[in-house]
Design a protein around this motif. Structure first.
Motif, PDB file in Angstrom:
ATOM      1  N   ARG A  56      75.981 130.575  53.188  1.00 15.40           N
ATOM      2  CA  ARG A  56      76.366 131.688  52.328  1.00 15.40           C
ATOM      3  C   ARG A  56      75.958 131.409  50.895  1.00 15.40           C
ATOM      4  NH1 ARG A  56      82.475 133.129  54.518  1.00 15.40           N
ATOM      5  NH2 ARG A  56      81.862 133.698  56.645  1.00 15.40           N
ATOM      6  N   ILE A  57      75.298 132.350  50.304  1.00 20.05           N
ATOM      7  CA  ILE A  57      74.863 132.197  48.919  1.00 20.05           C
ATOM      8  C   ILE A  57      74.890 133.574  48.273  1.00 20.05           C
ATOM      9  CG2 ILE A  57      72.418 132.389  49.568  1.00 20.05           C
ATOM     10  CD1 ILE A  57      71.807 130.455  47.270  1.00 20.05           C
ATOM     11  N   SER A  58      75.402 133.650  47.086  1.00 20.65           N
ATOM     12  CA  SER A  58      75.518 134.938  46.415  1.00 20.65           C
ATOM     13  C   SER A  58      74.154 135.378  45.886  1.00 20.65           C
ATOM     14  CB  SER A  58      76.512 134.828  45.252  1.00 20.65           C
ATOM     15  OG  SER A  58      75.956 134.017  44.214  1.00 20.65           O
ATOM     16  N   PHE A  59      74.070 136.656  45.560  1.00 22.64           N
ATOM     17  CA  PHE A  59      72.815 137.176  45.008  1.00 22.64           C
ATOM     18  C   PHE A  59      72.479 136.474  43.700  1.00 22.64           C
ATOM     19  CE2 PHE A  59      70.597 140.075  42.114  1.00 22.64           C
ATOM     20  CZ  PHE A  59      69.446 140.310  42.854  1.00 22.64           C
ATOM     21  N   LEU A  60      73.503 136.197  42.887  1.00 21.23           N
ATOM     22  CA  LEU A  60      73.274 135.518  41.620  1.00 21.23           C
ATOM     23  C   LEU A  60      72.728 134.105  41.857  1.00 21.23           C
ATOM     24  CD1 LEU A  60      73.446 135.322  38.556  1.00 21.23           C
ATOM     25  CD2 LEU A  60      75.863 134.634  38.800  1.00 21.23           C
ATOM     26  N   LEU A  62      71.110 133.083  44.460  1.00 20.47           N
ATOM     27  CA  LEU A  62      69.745 133.240  44.973  1.00 20.47           C
ATOM     28  C   LEU A  62      68.769 133.487  43.825  1.00 20.47           C
ATOM     29  CD1 LEU A  62      67.736 133.558  47.305  1.00 20.47           C
ATOM     30  CD2 LEU A  62      68.385 135.966  47.422  1.00 20.47           C
ATOM     31  N   LEU A  63      69.172 134.332  42.890  1.00 20.23           N
ATOM     32  CA  LEU A  63      68.317 134.638  41.738  1.00 20.23           C
ATOM     33  C   LEU A  63      68.097 133.388  40.887  1.00 20.23           C
ATOM     34  CD1 LEU A  63      66.833 136.803  40.094  1.00 20.23           C
ATOM     35  CD2 LEU A  63      68.974 137.245  38.874  1.00 20.23           C
ATOM     36  N   ILE A  68      64.668 129.105  38.857  1.00 17.66           N
ATOM     37  CA  ILE A  68      64.478 127.701  38.516  1.00 17.66           C
ATOM     38  C   ILE A  68      63.319 127.108  39.301  1.00 17.66           C
ATOM     39  CG2 ILE A  68      65.524 125.401  38.683  1.00 17.66           C
ATOM     40  CD1 ILE A  68      68.161 126.651  37.886  1.00 17.66           C
ATOM     41  N   SER A  69      63.196 127.491  40.561  1.00 21.99           N
ATOM     42  CA  SER A  69      62.084 126.996  41.383  1.00 21.99           C
ATOM     43  C   SER A  69      60.742 127.414  40.792  1.00 21.99           C
ATOM     44  CB  SER A  69      62.221 127.522  42.811  1.00 21.99           C
ATOM     45  OG  SER A  69      61.137 127.094  43.609  1.00 21.99           O
ATOM     46  N   TYR A  70      60.661 128.650  40.314  1.00 26.01           N
ATOM     47  CA  TYR A  70      59.416 129.136  39.711  1.00 26.01           C
ATOM     48  C   TYR A  70      59.085 128.348  38.436  1.00 26.01           C
ATOM     49  CZ  TYR A  70      56.137 132.162  37.253  1.00 26.01           C
ATOM     50  OH  TYR A  70      55.047 132.629  36.565  1.00 26.01           O
ATOM     51  N   PRO A 255      69.036 116.769  40.641  1.00 26.09           N
ATOM     52  CA  PRO A 255      67.957 116.949  39.660  1.00 26.09           C
ATOM     53  C   PRO A 255      67.345 118.332  39.705  1.00 26.09           C
ATOM     54  CG  PRO A 255      67.181 115.668  41.537  1.00 26.09           C
ATOM     55  CD  PRO A 255      68.656 115.853  41.731  1.00 26.09           C
ATOM     56  N   GLU A 256      67.723 119.140  40.684  1.00 30.59           N
ATOM     57  CA  GLU A 256      67.168 120.496  40.805  1.00 30.59           C
ATOM     58  C   GLU A 256      68.294 121.507  40.566  1.00 30.59           C
ATOM     59  OE1 GLU A 256      64.813 120.819  44.367  1.00 30.59           O
ATOM     60  OE2 GLU A 256      63.893 118.865  44.042  1.00 30.59           O
ATOM     61  N   TYR A 257      68.449 122.474  41.479  1.00 32.86           N
ATOM     62  CA  TYR A 257      69.575 123.398  41.390  1.00 32.86           C
ATOM     63  C   TYR A 257      70.239 123.466  42.747  1.00 32.86           C
ATOM     64  CZ  TYR A 257      72.407 127.583  41.364  1.00 32.86           C
ATOM     65  OH  TYR A 257      73.467 128.454  41.500  1.00 32.86           O
ATOM     66  N   ASP A 258      71.537 123.288  42.768  1.00 31.96           N
ATOM     67  CA  ASP A 258      72.299 123.354  44.007  1.00 31.96           C
ATOM     68  C   ASP A 258      73.691 123.860  43.667  1.00 31.96           C
ATOM     69  OD1 ASP A 258      73.723 122.976  46.351  1.00 31.96           O
ATOM     70  OD2 ASP A 258      72.788 121.054  46.819  1.00 31.96           O
ATOM     71  N   PRO A 259      74.067 125.051  44.148  1.00 35.28           N
ATOM     72  CA  PRO A 259      75.396 125.586  43.830  1.00 35.28           C
ATOM     73  C   PRO A 259      76.531 124.742  44.392  1.00 35.28           C
ATOM     74  CG  PRO A 259      74.277 126.936  45.497  1.00 35.28           C
ATOM     75  CD  PRO A 259      73.266 125.981  44.967  1.00 35.28           C
ATOM     76  N   CYS A 260      76.206 123.800  45.290  1.00 39.89           N
ATOM     77  CA  CYS A 260      77.234 122.909  45.834  1.00 39.89           C
ATOM     78  C   CYS A 260      77.567 121.775  44.868  1.00 39.89           C
ATOM     79  CB  CYS A 260      76.761 122.315  47.168  1.00 39.89           C
ATOM     80  SG  CYS A 260      76.519 123.516  48.489  1.00 39.89           S
ATOM     81  N   CYS A 261      76.749 121.586  43.841  1.00 39.53           N
ATOM     82  CA  CYS A 261      76.927 120.457  42.927  1.00 39.53           C
ATOM     83  C   CYS A 261      77.675 120.863  41.660  1.00 39.53           C
ATOM     84  CB  CYS A 261      75.573 119.863  42.560  1.00 39.53           C
ATOM     85  SG  CYS A 261      74.779 118.999  43.939  1.00 39.53           S
ATOM     86  N   ASP A 262      78.284 119.886  41.021  1.00 38.78           N
ATOM     87  CA  ASP A 262      78.973 120.124  39.753  1.00 38.78           C
ATOM     88  C   ASP A 262      77.985 120.246  38.603  1.00 38.78           C
ATOM     89  OD1 ASP A 262      81.845 119.648  40.701  1.00 38.78           O
ATOM     90  OD2 ASP A 262      80.882 117.775  41.289  1.00 38.78           O
ATOM     91  N   ILE A 263      76.893 119.473  38.672  1.00 41.41           N
ATOM     92  CA  ILE A 263      75.882 119.469  37.611  1.00 41.41           C
ATOM     93  C   ILE A 263      74.512 119.660  38.246  1.00 41.41           C
ATOM     94  CG2 ILE A 263      74.832 118.182  35.715  1.00 41.41           C
ATOM     95  CD1 ILE A 263      77.387 116.496  35.572  1.00 41.41           C
ATOM     96  N   SER A 264      73.852 120.739  37.890  1.00 39.60           N
ATOM     97  CA  SER A 264      72.485 120.979  38.339  1.00 39.60           C
ATOM     98  C   SER A 264      71.568 120.886  37.129  1.00 39.60           C
ATOM     99  CB  SER A 264      72.356 122.364  38.985  1.00 39.60           C
ATOM    100  OG  SER A 264      73.020 122.421  40.238  1.00 39.60           O
TER     101      SER A 264
END
Length: 384
Positions: A56-60, A62-63, A68-70, A255-264
């Protein structure tokens, strides 16, 4: 002045991939300070395709992930152009112009393949990969710390006769992982005397090479319970594992972005990434170079496999190989189903962290560096 071309991966937005290419170049510069160095920026089949985000991941979210990937991809392309002077990029290791490749061989003194998992397959759609080097030329041909990941594809292709002919055409064959060594010796029939074992080239890079930006360094120093958490977005039980680790008292950083982490951190350079491990109490990852750099910083690392296709039928991979070098086989865990994430897993993690012997790890680090330097001396003798 020697003219050298390196065939390796150096365009993906992966810090370890970048640094192995950077280190190989520095090694050749050390051997031949006046050399002219260029790269063929090889790409894996399918590199660059977007992955599906599971769970499960919100639209925000996902955006944010896509944005960030781009940015990260564009940044790494910039770094690739800055650090790796190159010939025209090839679409992939298996999609290349043979006339251009022949011209490159003919106009260089040394053609070096590797490092990283560039020898993970032999052919694709009937075409042999450019890294297997059977083009007749006067250039010296080198495999530098080549890796085949788990060698699943090499075994499945049943092309041992052709592989043997091509490997024997190289003047120097260095392999990084025991799996590729076993494949070449036992399956293909290459003489053991032909093959040199080499640690990952990033061991050539002093840890002083790496430094987080000062503002970020000061921020991370506020925490004494940081745990690096770095997994593919398709790891189905990522949120469940992160919740367990947070319950253990860890603040998770990626080091990337992960909504499961406290610091991305989102987007950091490879030279910042290499310093990040210094500020962590423990590292949880599925990645080879995360494992290498955690150990180089003498930080406990728990390597977790969740995708059975990433390991051989014997449960081996390039990650298990690096742990084996340190006598840390038990630090490799597998999570293939939700029920694997239990209090028992938590207790296993606590036990592994408690018994981690930093003095022993430091000694193995020095040994790996020594082995790499000695292998470079052997290579220089071959090339001079």
């Amino acid at each position: 002045m020697k003219k050298i071309v390196i065939i390796t991966y150096c365009t993906s937005s992966n810090s370890g991939t970048f640094l192995q290419a950077y280190a190989v170049g520095l090694i050749y510069k050390k051997m031949f300070p006046q050399c002219k160095l260029q790269y063929i920026k090889a790409k894996r089949i399918g590199q660059g395709r977007r992955k599906t985000i599971t769970g499960r991941i919100s639209f925000l979210q996902l955006l944010i992930t896509k944005s960030i990937s781009y940015i990260r991809n564009r940044y790494y392309l910039y770094l690739s152009k800055k650090y790796f002077p190159s010939f025209p990029s090839m679409p992939s290791c298996f999609e290349y112009d043979e006339d251009i490749l022949r011209s490159i061989y003919d106009n260089n003194d040394i053609v070096s393949v590797g490092s990283d998992t560039i020898l993970e397959r032999f052919s694709y759609n009937g075409k042999v990969g450019l890294m297997w080097g059977a083009i007749p030329s006067k250039s010296k041909k080198v495999i530098f710390a080549g890796s085949g990941d788990n060698c699943r594809l090499l075994y499945s292709e049943n092309r041992e006769v052709e592989i043997k002919q091509r490997i024997e055409s190289f003047d120097f064959v260095g392999v990084r992982d025991g799996m590729l060594y076993d494949f070449f010796v036992r399956k293909v029939g290459i003489s053991q005397s032909k093959i040199v074992r080499q640690p990952d080239p990033t061991y050539f890079l002093s840890l002083s090479t790496f430094r987080l930006r000062e503002s970020l360094r000061r921020e991370l120093l506020k925490y004494n319970n940081l745990a690096l958490f770095h997994f593919d977005r398709n790891f189905e039980f990522r949120s469940q594992l992160s919740a367990l680790l947070k319950n253990m008292g860890y603040k998770l950083i990626t080091p990337e972005y992960d909504p499961c982490c406290d610091i991305s951190l989102g987007v950091i350079s490879p030279f910042e990434w290499g310093d990040l491990f210094r500020y962590c109490k423990v590292v949880f990852t599925e990645r080879f170079h995360d494992t290498v750099f955690a150990l180089r910083h003498c930080v406990p690392v728990i390597n977790i496999d969740w995708n059975k296709s990433n390991v051989s039928g014997e449960g081996k991979s390039k990650r298990t190989e690096i742990l084996k070098n340190y006598g840390l086989d038990s630090y490799h865990l597998s999570i293939y189903k939700s029920s694997d994430i239990t209090e028992g897993l938590m207790e296993s993690i606590k036990f592994l962290i408690a018994k981690f012997d930093r003095k022993h790890i430091s000694m193995v680090n020095e040994l790996q560096i020594d082995i790499l330097y000695k292998s470079v001396e052997k290579l220089k003798n071959v090339l001079e």
